[in-house]
Design an enzyme around this catalytic site. Structure first.
Site, PDB file in Angstrom:
ATOM      1  N   GLY A  12       0.778  -1.231   0.000  1.00 33.02           N
ATOM      2  CA  GLY A  12       0.000   0.000   0.000  1.00 33.02           C
ATOM      3  C   GLY A  12       0.809   1.280   0.000  1.00 33.02           C
ATOM      4  O   GLY A  12       0.404   2.284   0.596  1.00 33.02           O
ATOM      5  N   ASN A  14       1.313   3.226  -2.588  1.00 28.90           N
ATOM      6  CA  ASN A  14       0.537   4.232  -3.321  1.00 28.90           C
ATOM      7  C   ASN A  14      -0.649   4.717  -2.485  1.00 28.90           C
ATOM      8  O   ASN A  14      -1.021   5.889  -2.540  1.00 28.90           O
ATOM      9  CB  ASN A  14       0.046   3.666  -4.655  1.00 28.90           C
ATOM     10  CG  ASN A  14       1.102   3.788  -5.741  1.00 28.90           C
ATOM     11  OD1 ASN A  14       1.563   4.864  -6.067  1.00 28.90           O
ATOM     12  ND2 ASN A  14       1.504   2.649  -6.293  1.00 28.90           N
ATOM     13  N   LEU A  91      -4.193  -6.944  -7.625  1.00 29.72           N
ATOM     14  CA  LEU A  91      -3.825  -8.025  -8.536  1.00 29.72           C
ATOM     15  C   LEU A  91      -4.974  -8.998  -8.768  1.00 29.72           C
ATOM     16  O   LEU A  91      -4.785 -10.215  -8.797  1.00 29.72           O
ATOM     17  CB  LEU A  91      -2.592  -8.757  -8.001  1.00 29.72           C
ATOM     18  CG  LEU A  91      -1.355  -7.887  -7.784  1.00 29.72           C
ATOM     19  CD1 LEU A  91      -0.205  -8.706  -7.229  1.00 29.72           C
ATOM     20  CD2 LEU A  91      -0.942  -7.186  -9.079  1.00 29.72           C
ATOM     21  N   ASN A 108      -6.022   3.545 -12.527  1.00 27.64           N
ATOM     22  CA  ASN A 108      -4.954   2.601 -12.200  1.00 27.64           C
ATOM     23  C   ASN A 108      -3.607   3.283 -12.419  1.00 27.64           C
ATOM     24  O   ASN A 108      -3.479   4.138 -13.290  1.00 27.64           O
ATOM     25  CB  ASN A 108      -5.065   1.363 -13.111  1.00 27.64           C
ATOM     26  CG  ASN A 108      -3.958   0.357 -12.844  1.00 27.64           C
ATOM     27  OD1 ASN A 108      -3.759  -0.072 -11.717  1.00 27.64           O
ATOM     28  ND2 ASN A 108      -3.228  -0.012 -13.893  1.00 27.64           N
ATOM     29  N   HIS A 110       0.252   2.403 -13.502  1.00 28.05           N
ATOM     30  CA  HIS A 110       1.062   1.354 -14.113  1.00 28.05           C
ATOM     31  C   HIS A 110       2.519   1.813 -14.151  1.00 28.05           C
ATOM     32  O   HIS A 110       2.796   2.964 -14.527  1.00 28.05           O
ATOM     33  CB  HIS A 110       0.571   1.060 -15.535  1.00 28.05           C
ATOM     34  CG  HIS A 110       1.320  -0.060 -16.190  1.00 28.05           C
ATOM     35  ND1 HIS A 110       1.100  -1.383 -15.881  1.00 28.05           N
ATOM     36  CD2 HIS A 110       2.320  -0.045 -17.110  1.00 28.05           C
ATOM     37  CE1 HIS A 110       1.928  -2.135 -16.594  1.00 28.05           C
ATOM     38  NE2 HIS A 110       2.671  -1.352 -17.337  1.00 28.05           N
ATOM     39  N   ASP A 151      -4.643  -2.106 -19.454  1.00 22.22           N
ATOM     40  CA  ASP A 151      -3.798  -0.905 -19.606  1.00 22.22           C
ATOM     41  C   ASP A 151      -4.105  -0.143 -20.894  1.00 22.22           C
ATOM     42  O   ASP A 151      -3.216   0.464 -21.493  1.00 22.22           O
ATOM     43  CB  ASP A 151      -2.305  -1.277 -19.570  1.00 22.22           C
ATOM     44  CG  ASP A 151      -1.910  -1.994 -18.291  1.00 22.22           C
ATOM     45  OD1 ASP A 151      -2.478  -1.666 -17.236  1.00 22.22           O
ATOM     46  OD2 ASP A 151      -1.043  -2.882 -18.345  1.00 22.22           O
ATOM     47  N   GLU A 181       5.193   7.280  -9.530  1.00 20.06           N
ATOM     48  CA  GLU A 181       3.890   6.792  -9.058  1.00 20.06           C
ATOM     49  C   GLU A 181       3.334   7.626  -7.907  1.00 20.06           C
ATOM     50  O   GLU A 181       2.164   8.031  -7.922  1.00 20.06           O
ATOM     51  CB  GLU A 181       4.001   5.333  -8.610  1.00 20.06           C
ATOM     52  CG  GLU A 181       4.279   4.362  -9.753  1.00 20.06           C
ATOM     53  CD  GLU A 181       4.350   2.930  -9.256  1.00 20.06           C
ATOM     54  OE1 GLU A 181       3.512   2.546  -8.416  1.00 20.06           O
ATOM     55  OE2 GLU A 181       5.245   2.184  -9.715  1.00 20.06           O
TER      56      GLU A 181
END
Length: 207
Positions: A12, A14, A91, A108, A110, A151, A181
């Site tokens: 976690g 992010n 995931l 999201n 990536h 994506d 990110e």
């Protein structure tokens, strides 16, 4: 006030960047309503509890069928009245119904500059291993809306990160997280919360 549900499978980091962004007011008009993980041991759930955010574990392993898991995940998000779903290292393949219900309301992050090193099978360290194997000089991260593909949704923000000759996949992964990110995910949420972007012809346009 934008109500956020954060979906995460691991540590976690992010999520922490989002929590910090709200606390420091680099993210405004937004609140995390719930953190959901498919992994009961995910440290992300502990991060949520430490910040007085509701934390739920919903794992496909705990349901007899994938349909029951999908229904429970969707109904839980609906119960928290989430306006935006943030995938912060989740995931699990999202139910099709969720993608259809929350069009341009799921984002999201990536760990590459899409369309490079993305799509089916590209997640975690695999992305950075492939980037280094290809010999790229610049990598980075992308925040995008989620659609039915992998994506392939409209790109919101990207940030480049230098690749260094001595990099290992782990070192590059850490740099991409820290320099890209954790920067663009909170920024994207702030843009959405303050209605500063819209999707036109499959592309994100800043208002």
């Amino acid at each position: 006030m934008l109500k956020i549900a954060v979906l995460v499978s691991g540590g976690g980091t992010n999520l922490q960047a989002i929590i910090d962004g709200i606390e420091k007011k680099t993210i405004t008009n937004a609140k995390i309503e719930v953190v959901i993980s498919n992994n009961k041991n995910a440290y992300a759930l502990e991060r949520a509890r430490q910040n007085q955010i509701p934390a739920e574990c919903i794992s496909p392993k705990d349901f007899e069928t994938r349909e029951l898991f999908n229904e429970t995940l969707l109904s839980t998000i609906e119960a928290y009245q989430a306006d935006l779903i943030v995938l912060a290292g989740f995931l699990v393949v999202l139910p099709q119904k969720m993608v259809e219900t929350y069009v341009n309301r799921i984002i999201n992050v990536h760990p590459s500059l899409i369309p490079a090193f993305c799509g089916k099978g590209y997640y975690g360290l695999k992305v950075h291993e492939e980037a280094l194997a290809r010999g790229v000089k610049v990598s980075g991260a992308t925040v995008h809306f989620v659609d039915a593909g992998t994506d392939t949704g409209p790109i919101i923000l990207q940030k480049a990160v230098e690749v260094k000759e001595q990099d290992t996949p782990e070192i590059l992964q850490k740099r991409v997280m820290e320099e890209a990110e954790w920067v663009i995910m909170p920024k994207a949420i702030d843009l959405i919360a303050n209605q500063k972007i819209q999707v036109t012809d499959g592309k994100v346009v800043t208002k």
